[in-house]
Design a protein around this motif. Structure first.
Motif, PDB file in Angstrom:
ATOM      1  N   UNK A  46      -5.024  22.320  -2.874  1.00  0.00           N
ATOM      2  CA  UNK A  46      -4.623  21.355  -2.264  1.00  0.00           C
ATOM      3  C   UNK A  46      -5.004  21.123  -0.923  1.00  0.00           C
ATOM      4  N   UNK A  47      -5.378  19.985  -0.411  1.00  0.00           N
ATOM      5  CA  UNK A  47      -5.827  19.933   0.909  1.00  0.00           C
ATOM      6  C   UNK A  47      -5.589  18.452   1.255  1.00  0.00           C
ATOM      7  N   UNK A  48      -5.725  18.213   2.704  1.00  0.00           N
ATOM      8  CA  UNK A  48      -5.643  16.945   3.523  1.00  0.00           C
ATOM      9  C   UNK A  48      -6.728  16.784   4.675  1.00  0.00           C
ATOM     10  N   UNK A  49      -6.900  15.560   4.742  1.00  0.00           N
ATOM     11  CA  UNK A  49      -7.802  15.149   5.862  1.00  0.00           C
ATOM     12  C   UNK A  49      -6.940  15.140   7.214  1.00  0.00           C
ATOM     13  N   UNK A  50      -7.420  15.574   8.379  1.00  0.00           N
ATOM     14  CA  UNK A  50      -6.753  15.468   9.604  1.00  0.00           C
ATOM     15  C   UNK A  50      -6.848  14.153  10.070  1.00  0.00           C
ATOM     16  N   UNK A  51      -6.112  13.264  10.377  1.00  0.00           N
ATOM     17  CA  UNK A  51      -5.789  11.749  11.025  1.00  0.00           C
ATOM     18  C   UNK A  51      -5.441  11.843  12.388  1.00  0.00           C
ATOM     19  N   UNK A  52      -4.588  12.919  12.565  1.00  0.00           N
ATOM     20  CA  UNK A  52      -4.052  12.773  14.179  1.00  0.00           C
ATOM     21  C   UNK A  52      -3.647  14.142  14.546  1.00  0.00           C
ATOM     22  N   UNK A  53      -3.806  14.571  15.946  1.00  0.00           N
ATOM     23  CA  UNK A  53      -3.352  15.823  16.224  1.00  0.00           C
ATOM     24  C   UNK A  53      -2.459  15.679  17.587  1.00  0.00           C
ATOM     25  N   UNK A  54      -1.422  16.122  17.629  1.00  0.00           N
ATOM     26  CA  UNK A  54      -0.678  16.080  19.154  1.00  0.00           C
ATOM     27  C   UNK A  54      -0.510  17.581  19.410  1.00  0.00           C
ATOM     28  N   UNK A  55      -0.854  17.712  20.638  1.00  0.00           N
ATOM     29  CA  UNK A  55      -0.814  19.281  21.330  1.00  0.00           C
ATOM     30  C   UNK A  55       0.423  19.347  22.114  1.00  0.00           C
ATOM     31  N   UNK A 111       5.145  27.084  21.289  1.00  0.00           N
ATOM     32  CA  UNK A 111       4.087  26.162  21.485  1.00  0.00           C
ATOM     33  C   UNK A 111       3.175  26.165  19.997  1.00  0.00           C
ATOM     34  N   UNK A 112       2.941  24.803  19.806  1.00  0.00           N
ATOM     35  CA  UNK A 112       1.952  24.435  18.581  1.00  0.00           C
ATOM     36  C   UNK A 112       1.549  23.147  18.715  1.00  0.00           C
ATOM     37  N   UNK A 113       0.963  22.856  17.350  1.00  0.00           N
ATOM     38  CA  UNK A 113       0.207  21.531  17.378  1.00  0.00           C
ATOM     39  C   UNK A 113       0.640  20.771  16.186  1.00  0.00           C
ATOM     40  N   UNK A 114       0.871  19.583  16.208  1.00  0.00           N
ATOM     41  CA  UNK A 114       1.457  18.967  15.278  1.00  0.00           C
ATOM     42  C   UNK A 114       0.227  18.050  14.624  1.00  0.00           C
ATOM     43  N   UNK A 115      -0.035  18.086  13.308  1.00  0.00           N
ATOM     44  CA  UNK A 115      -1.204  17.651  12.648  1.00  0.00           C
ATOM     45  C   UNK A 115      -0.570  16.457  11.522  1.00  0.00           C
ATOM     46  N   UNK A 116      -1.319  15.494  11.742  1.00  0.00           N
ATOM     47  CA  UNK A 116      -0.923  14.453  10.453  1.00  0.00           C
ATOM     48  C   UNK A 116      -2.284  14.265   9.612  1.00  0.00           C
ATOM     49  N   UNK A 172       0.923  -1.175   0.040  1.00  0.00           N
ATOM     50  CA  UNK A 172       0.201  -0.062   0.094  1.00  0.00           C
ATOM     51  C   UNK A 172       0.994   1.479   0.134  1.00  0.00           C
ATOM     52  N   UNK A 173       0.456   2.297  -0.858  1.00  0.00           N
ATOM     53  CA  UNK A 173       1.426   3.632  -0.911  1.00  0.00           C
ATOM     54  C   UNK A 173       0.439   4.636  -0.585  1.00  0.00           C
ATOM     55  N   UNK A 174       0.668   5.561   0.213  1.00  0.00           N
ATOM     56  CA  UNK A 174      -0.050   6.512   0.700  1.00  0.00           C
ATOM     57  C   UNK A 174       0.545   7.820   0.947  1.00  0.00           C
ATOM     58  N   UNK A 175       0.071   9.035   0.797  1.00  0.00           N
ATOM     59  CA  UNK A 175       0.839  10.127   0.991  1.00  0.00           C
ATOM     60  C   UNK A 175       0.358  10.588   2.352  1.00  0.00           C
ATOM     61  N   UNK A 176       1.463  11.077   2.942  1.00  0.00           N
ATOM     62  CA  UNK A 176       1.041  11.524   4.435  1.00  0.00           C
ATOM     63  C   UNK A 176       1.639  13.100   4.605  1.00  0.00           C
ATOM     64  N   UNK A 177       0.876  13.891   5.040  1.00  0.00           N
ATOM     65  CA  UNK A 177       1.428  15.178   5.393  1.00  0.00           C
ATOM     66  C   UNK A 177       1.525  15.518   6.768  1.00  0.00           C
ATOM     67  N   UNK A 178       2.632  16.046   7.147  1.00  0.00           N
ATOM     68  CA  UNK A 178       2.837  16.655   8.742  1.00  0.00           C
ATOM     69  C   UNK A 178       2.775  18.006   8.658  1.00  0.00           C
TER      70      UNK A 178
END
Length: 106
Positions: free
Chosen positions: A82-91, A99-104, A16-22
């Motif tokens: 261009x857009x991406x669906x939020x899969x995970x969020x790290x506070x 201070x920031x949020x990390x979104x995958x 399986x091949x997928x594009x991931x965005x951080x």
């Protein structure tokens, strides 16, 4: 700030091949947890934002100048930007510096 990578996973004979965005979102006032955001009135929602991992929230890359207040407008913008669906969020807002949020997204 964002960066994209290709993620390859193998399960037996299936590749399986997928594009991931951080995405890194610097801290700003107005963030509300998703459960609290859902309870806000429409007027209050205009003053706040949330990052929901229920697979209905997404992030556009860059500046979107259109009004995104309707489903039709959002669907049209998804065709243009261009857009991406939020899969995970790290506070990471409880640290002293940067201070920031990390979104995958995927």
């Amino acid at each position: 700030m964002w960066r994209q990578s290709t993620v390859r996973t193998a399960n037996g004979n299936i590749l399986s091949i997928a594009t991931s965005t951080n995405i890194t979102i610097l801290y700003r006032e107005g963030y509300v947890e998703p459960y609290a955001y859902a309870k806000l009135s429409n007027d209050e929602k205009q003053k706040h934002f949330t990052l929901n991992t229920d697979k209905t929230d997404f992030v556009f890359f860059g500046e979107v100048k259109e009004d995104l207040s309707s489903i039709k407008a959002i669907n049209e913008a998804k065709k243009k930007y261009k857009w991406t669906t939020i899969q995970s969020v790290t506070d990471c807002t409880n640290v002293d510096m940067l201070k920031h949020w990390e979104v995958v997204g995927q």
